[in-house]
Design an enzyme around this catalytic site. Structure first.
Site, PDB file in Angstrom:
ATOM      1  N   HIS A 440      42.823  26.164 -33.560  1.00 31.48           N
ATOM      2  CA  HIS A 440      43.765  25.301 -32.830  1.00 31.48           C
ATOM      3  C   HIS A 440      43.047  24.231 -32.006  1.00 31.48           C
ATOM      4  O   HIS A 440      42.020  24.495 -31.377  1.00 31.48           O
ATOM      5  CB  HIS A 440      44.625  26.144 -31.871  1.00 31.48           C
ATOM      6  CG  HIS A 440      45.792  26.791 -32.524  1.00 31.48           C
ATOM      7  ND1 HIS A 440      46.401  27.930 -32.035  1.00 31.48           N
ATOM      8  CD2 HIS A 440      46.492  26.474 -33.643  1.00 31.48           C
ATOM      9  CE1 HIS A 440      47.409  28.271 -32.809  1.00 31.48           C
ATOM     10  NE2 HIS A 440      47.487  27.407 -33.786  1.00 31.48           N
ATOM     11  N   GLU A 441      43.636  23.040 -31.989  1.00 34.07           N
ATOM     12  CA  GLU A 441      43.186  21.925 -31.143  1.00 34.07           C
ATOM     13  C   GLU A 441      41.709  21.579 -31.326  1.00 34.07           C
ATOM     14  O   GLU A 441      40.988  21.311 -30.382  1.00 34.07           O
ATOM     15  CB  GLU A 441      43.468  22.229 -29.658  1.00 34.07           C
ATOM     16  CG  GLU A 441      44.929  22.449 -29.350  1.00 34.07           C
ATOM     17  CD  GLU A 441      45.824  21.342 -29.900  1.00 34.07           C
ATOM     18  OE1 GLU A 441      45.385  20.179 -29.921  1.00 34.07           O
ATOM     19  OE2 GLU A 441      46.947  21.653 -30.329  1.00 34.07           O
ATOM     20  N   GLY A 442      41.285  21.550 -32.574  1.00 32.56           N
ATOM     21  CA  GLY A 442      39.898  21.252 -32.880  1.00 32.56           C
ATOM     22  C   GLY A 442      39.109  22.534 -33.035  1.00 32.56           C
ATOM     23  O   GLY A 442      39.005  23.323 -32.089  1.00 32.56           O
TER      24      GLY A 442
END
Length: 600
Positions: A440-442
Site C-alpha cells: 500500500h501507498e508505495g
C-alpha cells in the site's frame, strides 16, 4: 471485545507519558482542549469501533463487495459504521471549528483512528481515504473548490479517493497516460484508466470525489507534466447536491487476499468523452500536491499496520492465557496441563509481538506529534525541525510498521498453533489484511529508495542530524539509570554504526553512482527502523524505570515491568542486527546488483 482492540492503559502511557499530549493544550489552536476532552474522544472512538466496526469484520471479509448494475454493492453494516463515524465528527475532527471540526491535534485524531483500524481495517479505509482527500483539498484547493466540496466531505455525505495508479505504469507515475483536455469554461475533460483505486466505487455515500492525476495536453513528459484534478462520481447542481452522473465508469472489482471489505477498483474516465474534471492549484504541479495526501496516507498505512499487529497480539495473548496444553519440562509429564503462556517459547513469541506492536504504535504516534509540532509549535525553528524529522521518518513509519506488523501477525498465528490458521479465530484474517500494507501507498522498496535517495540528504541532512541529536539526548538522560546501562550501551553503539553507515553510503553516491549506493537501500531502511524504534523503546524504559522507583505495586507495577522487559527484548534481540546490516552496507556489496536476469 473492546479489550481486544487496544490496551487503553498502554495508549494512555504513549500519549501522555511518552509524547506529552497534554502539552499541546498550551498552544492556541488546542487551548479549548484538555486531557479530559482527549479521553472523551478516545472513549467515543472505542465505543463506535466496538459496536459498529468490529461486529462485521469477519462478515465483510467473507462477503466482498459485489459488482451489480455498473456499481459496487457493500454489506449494509459498512454504511451504518460510516454513518456512526461521520456523525460522531471523526472525519472533521482535526479541522477548524468553523468547518465543523473539533480542532483535535493530529496525535489524538490518529489515536482515535487506531481503534477503527484494529476493529475493522476494511471499513475504516473508507473514512481514512476521505479524511486524506479532504486535507488535500484544504491545503491546495481554491476557496471556491473548498466551499463546494469540503463541507459534504467533512459531513460524511461525500467520500474521497486518490486515483493515481494506471495499469501500464504501476508506481511509476511519470508514465501515466490519463489526459486532461482544456475546455472553454475552464473545466477539463478527463480520459484514461486507473487501477487499484481503493474505495473507487461504493454504495455508502451520496458522491465520491476522486483526487485524480492526469496530464494536460501539451504538458511536459514525466513527473513535471502531471496535474491534479477533482473528478466526482456525480457532478454538482447549482445547489451543491449531486446531479448528473459524471463519465466515470466502474470497469471492475479486484479480489484481494485481505482488506476484502474495501472495494479495489478499475475505473475508466471519459469512455463517452464527458468526464468533467476541475484543476486543483497550478497546472503541472499535481504530483507535488498529491504528495500531501500520499504522505498522510503513508502514516495512515503505518497506523493500520501497527493496529493489525496490535490486535493480533492481544488475541494471541488471550488465547495463550486460556489454552491448557503440555507441562513444563522440569515436571517431566507430572501433574495437569498448564496454560501455554507458561512455556518459554510462547512467551518469546508474545514478547516479540508486544515489542513490535507497541513499538509500531509509538512510531506512528510520534510521527503524528511531529506533524502537530510542524504546524503549531511556538517558534519557526521548532516547526521547521519537526517537519524535517517527519519528512525523514515518513518512509520508515510506513515500511517498518508494515513489515513488523505482518511479523507480529505471523507470530500470533504461531501462538495459536493449528487453531491459528483456521477461520475459527481471527488471527489468520489479521495476517491477510496486514500483508497488503507493505505494498500500500508505495511498496517498501520504493520507500527505501525515497529514504536513502532523497530524505537522508534533504536540507543537507537536517532531519537525520535532528534524529541523532534526540537519540543522544535520550542516551544522556538514561545514562544515570544503572539498570538500563546495557541498553544504553547497545543504543550508543548502534548510533555510531548508523551514523557511519549513512556517511559511507552518501560518499558512495558521489564516488560510485546511485546504482551501487542504492542497491541495498531496503537494508538501510530496515536499519533505520530498528534504530528509531530502539530509541523509542529506550525512552519508554526510562519512564518505566522512574515509575518503578516510586514503589508501585499490583497492576501498575506489572505494567511498567512489562514496558521495561519489552524494551530489553527489543534492544537485546532486534537492535544488534544493525551491526551485520552495517557490515553489508558499508562494503557496498553488489551481490543483488550483479545478479543477471538469465541466471534465475
Amino acid at each position: 471485545m473492546s479489550d481486544m482492540l487496544i490496551n487503553r492503559r498502554d495508549l494512555a502511557f504513549q500519549l501522555y507519558e511518552l509524547l506529552d499530549a497534554e502539552a499541546l493544550t498550551r498552544r492556541e489552536r488546542y487551548a479549548e482542549h484538555s486531557r479530559e476532552t482527549f479521553d472523551a474522544a478516545l472513549d467515543t472512538a472505542l465505543q463506535i469501533a466496538t459496536e459498529q466496526f468490529a461486529p462485521h469484520n469477519r462478515k465483510g471479509d467473507e462477503n466482498e463487495p459485489r459488482f451489480r448494475d455498473g456499481g459496487a454493492v457493500t454489506i449494509p453494516e459498512t454504511k451504518a459504521a460510516w454513518r456512526a463515524f461521520a456523525e460522531a465528527g471523526f472525519i472533521a475532527a482535526h479541522h477548524d471549528a468553523e468547518l465543523g471540526g473539533m480542532q483535535l491535534p493530529t496525535l489524538i485524531q490518529q489515536a482515535c483512528q487506531s481503534h477503527f483500524f484494529s476493529a475493522n481495517v476494511s471499513t475504516a479505509a473508507y473514512p481514512f481515504l476521505t479524511i486524506a482527500a479532504a486535507n488535500l483539498l484544504r491545503a491546495h484547493g481554491s476557496e471556491e473548490q473548498q466551499a463546494r466540496w469540503l463541507p459534504p466531505m467533512l459531513e460524511g455525505r461525500f467520500a474521497g479517493t486518490m486515483a493515481l495508479t494506471e495499469p501500464h505504469a504501476g508506481s511509476s507515475l511519470g508514465d501515466l497516460r490519463t489526459r486532461a483536455i482544456p475546455q472553454d469554461d475552464g473545466t477539463y475533460r478527463i480520459i484514461g484508466n486507473k487501477i487499484f483505486i481503493s474505495g473507487g466505487d461504493q454504495d455508502i455515500t451520496e458522491n465520491i470525489v476522486h483526487m485524480t492525476l492526469a496530464r494536460i495536453e501539451g504538458a511536459p513528459e514525466g513527473v513535471k507534466g502531471i496535474s491534479l484534478f477533482i473528478v466526482p462520481k456525480f457532478r454538482l447542481n447549482a445547489d451543491g447536491k449531486p446531479g448528473e452522473r459524471n463519465d466515470v465508469t466502474l470497469a471492475g472489482l479486484l479480489h484481494k487476499m485481505g482488506y476484502r471489505g474495501t472495494t479495489s477498483t478499475v475505473l475508466n474516465f471519459g469512455d463517452h468523452g464527458d468526464c468533467h474534471g476541475y484543476l486543483v492549484g497550478e497546472a503541472n504541479k499535481g504530483l507535488t500536491y498529491m504528495f500531501h495526501m500520499m504522505n498522510e496516507a503513508r502514516i495512515g498505512v503505518g497506523v493500520g499496520a501497527a493496529m493489525l499487529g496490535y490486535t493480533g497480539y492481544l488475541h494471541s495473548l488471550d488465547y495463550a492465557r486460556s489454552r491448557p496444553q503440555g507441562r513444563p519440562v522440569t515436571r517431566k509429564g507430572q501433574g495437569g496441563q498448564v496454560p501455554i503462556i507458561q512455556h518459554p517459547d510462547v512467551r518469546r513469541m508474545l514478547l516479540a509481538q508486544k515489542a513490535y506492536a507497541e513499538g509500531a504504535l509509538a512510531l506512528c504516534l510520534y510521527a503524528s506529534r511531529l506533524f502537530d509540532d510542524s504546524t503549531t509549535a511556538p517558534e519557526p525553528e521548532q516547526r521547521q525541525r519537526a517537519q524535517q524529522l517527519l519528512d525523514l521518518l515518513t518512509p520508515v513509519v510506513k515500511s517498518w510498521t508494515a513489515d513488523y506488523g505482518v511479523k507480529a501477525n505471523d507470530l500470533a498465528i504461531q501462538v495459536l498453533g493449528g487453531a491459528g490458521y483456521t477461520r475459527d479465530y481471527p488471527v489468520e484474517q489479521f495476517y491477510r489484511d496486514n500483508r497488503l500494507n507493505p505494498i500500500h501507498e508505495g511498496t517498501n522498496g520504493i520507500q527505501a529508495l525515497d529514504l536513502l535517495g532523497r530524505k537522508m540528504g534533504q536540507a543537507d541532512g537536517a532531519g537525520f542530524k535532528a534524529l541523532l541529536e534526540d537519540v543522544r539526548a535520550t542516551l544522556a538522560e538514561a545514562g544515570d539509570l544503572d539498570d538500563l546501562s546495557d541498553l544504553v550501551a547497545a543504543l550508543r553503539s548502534a548510533l555510531k554504526v548508523v551514523a557511519r553507515t549513512a556517511d559511507v553510503l552518501a560518499d558512495a553516491g558521489h564516488s560510485h553512482g546511485p546504482d551501487q549506493a542504492l542497491a541495498n537501500a531496503y537494508v538501510f531502511l530496515d536499519m533505520m527502523g530498528r534504530f528509531t524504534v530502539s530509541w523509542l523503546w529506550l525512552r519508554k524504559a526510562v519512564l518505566a524505570e522512574r515509575a518503578l522507583a516510586a514503589g508501585l505495586q499490583g497492576e501498575e507495577e506489572a505494567f511498567y515491568q512489562g514496558k521495561r522487559q519489552a524494551a530489553r527484548y527489543y534492544l537485546r534481540w532486534e537492535l544488534p542486527a544493525v551491526h551485520q546490516q552495517a557490515e553489508l552496507l558499508e562494503s557496498l556489496d553488489t551481490t543483488t546488483l550483479d545478479m543477471q536476469e538469465d541466471w534465475f
